[in-house]
Design an enzyme around this catalytic site. Structure first.
Site, PDB file in Angstrom:
ATOM      1  N   ASP A 126      27.368  43.211  14.398  1.00  0.00           N
ATOM      2  CA  ASP A 126      26.185  42.417  14.722  1.00  0.00           C
ATOM      3  C   ASP A 126      25.066  42.741  13.738  1.00  0.00           C
ATOM      4  O   ASP A 126      25.260  43.502  12.780  1.00  0.00           O
ATOM      5  CB  ASP A 126      25.754  42.636  16.175  1.00  0.00           C
ATOM      6  N   ASP A 128      22.354  44.569  13.575  1.00  0.00           N
ATOM      7  CA  ASP A 128      21.945  45.937  13.244  1.00  0.00           C
ATOM      8  C   ASP A 128      23.122  46.904  13.235  1.00  0.00           C
ATOM      9  O   ASP A 128      22.935  48.117  13.152  1.00  0.00           O
ATOM     10  CB  ASP A 128      20.852  46.429  14.196  1.00  0.00           C
ATOM     11  N   SER A 130      18.882  43.202  16.776  1.00  0.00           N
ATOM     12  CA  SER A 130      20.316  43.299  17.016  1.00  0.00           C
ATOM     13  C   SER A 130      21.019  41.954  16.791  1.00  0.00           C
ATOM     14  O   SER A 130      20.944  41.385  15.722  1.00  0.00           O
ATOM     15  CB  SER A 130      20.560  43.843  18.422  1.00  0.00           C
ATOM     16  N   ASP A 187      25.269  48.034  15.401  1.00  0.00           N
ATOM     17  CA  ASP A 187      25.580  49.018  16.441  1.00  0.00           C
ATOM     18  C   ASP A 187      26.702  48.523  17.352  1.00  0.00           C
ATOM     19  O   ASP A 187      27.091  49.205  18.295  1.00  0.00           O
ATOM     20  CB  ASP A 187      24.344  49.405  17.253  1.00  0.00           C
TER      21      ASP A 187
END
Length: 446
Positions: free
Chosen positions: A239, A241, A100, A243
């Site tokens: 960010d 990833d 992340s 999400d």
């Protein structure tokens, strides 16, 4: 081996804490538990742009194949993209390799069930139990070993789906996208260009080591500068990833998760689509959001910090919209996890639908000043029973009344007591926090 699964999958420094050996074993155990010996079972496997992703992907794939389960590689894609493709391609499970917003040295492995939701605690416990002691999972031979297939169209499938979630085109809007040199770097520009927006892209040149480096959702000043320089209508920052979403309006003002939930909540309520007229958020949401929700006739369900707790409350209560101030926004009608690009599309769609700039939509709430002090303590135990600490908290709460709030809580990972307060006046809020922190330090400090 200590417990591997944390609050969001397995994470650690790649190649020391999260090694290829662990990834291999996780692949075996995860595939075994999540497919239950089903014939022709398959797992979707995606990753972000970290250099360690290739190493961990190779090991994870080997583990999956070794228990006779097929794997479908979809390459670099967002975490919510894996969740969507798991459902869309009717896979038995999905797995994402990402840490992340963490630094590049870190990486992680996160599983999804066939329904696209993150695993329940008991399922993670079952997987982890298989990693303890002797490996007695099956080892098929010959034609029963799993195979790897590639779906190079995974990004396009996901991008096409995201476009179906809105009913407006974005022509005439200039949009800045900060992709954080992460998983959004291909799919986010594709989605917004196909919806007709003029797109300015920054930090979309990943080289394996520049993910999240002074860019993306934890550095909103970067997209702010680009919006002002290009005279854009909105800036959208993701960010590693993808999400999470943090936005800025055309004036460069921050639009964090609280603002996004306020804007989307108001829009959904007006169209009769906000389930139970309720939004799920955490105890960290700004008091300004709480007041705005009340004025809009929106009920709030508050949870502990963490998107998994938000999701639990949403599924239990049948709610549609939830999220965190940090930019994890969950829109359960459209996806089964927090989705930064989906949130971005929905936010811009609200701008188009109401024919208003984001700065005007942003005015639906006013963020209150917030102060936070972390007090290092000898022990986090007993603070709730400490009379002096509870007395000063009650005094401050009485003085603040309905114009602010206090939140005191222990850190989940460090020997810290976090003291936070919000209110209309920044100086007064800081004084309140310092007052409580001094008592905590006196009573529990080292």
């Amino acid at each position: 081996m200590g417990r591997l699964f944390g609050t969001d999958g397995v994470r650690g420094v790649a190649n020391t804490e999260l090694t290829a050996e662990i990834a291999y074993r996780l692949g075996r155990a995860g595939a075994y538990v999540l497919t239950r010996g089903k014939q022709n079972a398959k797992l979707i496997v995606g990753k972000d742009t970290r250099i360690s992703g290739d190493m961990l992907e190779a090991a994870l794939l080997a583990g999956i194949l070794s228990v006779g389960v097929d794997a479908v590689r979809v390459g670099v894609i967002s975490t919510p993209g894996v969740a969507y493709l798991t459902r869309a391609l009717q896979a038995d499970a999905g797995v994402m390799i990402s840490a992340s917003h963490n630094p590049v040295a870190d990486n992680g492995i996160k599983f999804f069930g066939g329904d696209g939701f993150k695993l329940l605690d008991q399922t993670e416990d079952e997987i982890e139990s298989l990693l303890q002691g002797e490996d007695q999972m099956p080892r098929p031979i010959a034609g029963d070993i799993g195979r790897v297939a590639e779906r190079l169209d995974g990004i396009s499938l996901y991008a096409d789906y995201l476009q179906t979630t809105v009913d407006n085109r974005f022509e005439g809007l200039k949009v800045v996208l900060d992709c954080g040199n992460g998983a959004a770097y291909q799919v986010a520009p594709q989605v917004f260009r196909q919806l007709g927006a003029e797109v300015v892209v920054v930090h979309a040149e990943p080289n394996g080591v520049n993910i999240n480096v002074k860019c993306g959702s934890t550095y909103p000043e970067v997209v702010r500068e680009a919006v002002l320089a290009h005279k854009a209508d909105v800036g959208l920052s993701f960010d590693g990833d993808a999400d999470r979403l943090i936005a800025v309006d055309e004036k460069g003002q921050l639009v964090d998760g609280d603002y996004i939930m306020a804007i989307l909540g108001r829009s959904l309520k007006a169209s009769g689509e906000l389930a139970h007229d309720t939004v799920v958020t955490t105890v960290m949401s700004n008091v300004g959001f709480v007041k705005a929700a009340k004025e809009m006739g929106i009920q709030l369900v508050r949870t502990a910090v963490g998107d998994r707790y938000v999701m639990e409350a949403m599924r239990k209560g049948g709610y549609q919209l939830g999220g965190e101030q940090s930019g994890h926004i969950i829109l359960l009608k459209h996806n089964t996890t927090g989705d930064g690009i989906l949130s971005a599309v929905q936010l811009v769609n609200a701008m188009v639908a109401e024919a208003k700039p984001l700065s005007e939509l942003r005015s639906v709430m006013q963020s209150f000043p917030q102060a936070l002090v972390n007090v290092r303590v000898g022990s986090k135990d007993g603070w709730e029973q400490n009379k002096a600490i509870q007395q000063v908290i009650r005094e401050v709460e009485a003085e603040m009344g309905d114009d602010g709030r206090v939140l005191v809580r222990p850190s989940g990972t460090e020997p810290l007591i976090r003291v936070m307060a919000e209110g209309p006046n920044e100086q007064t809020v800081q004084e309140y926090v310092d007052r409580i922190a001094n008592v905590v330090r006196k009573e529990l400090g080292k």
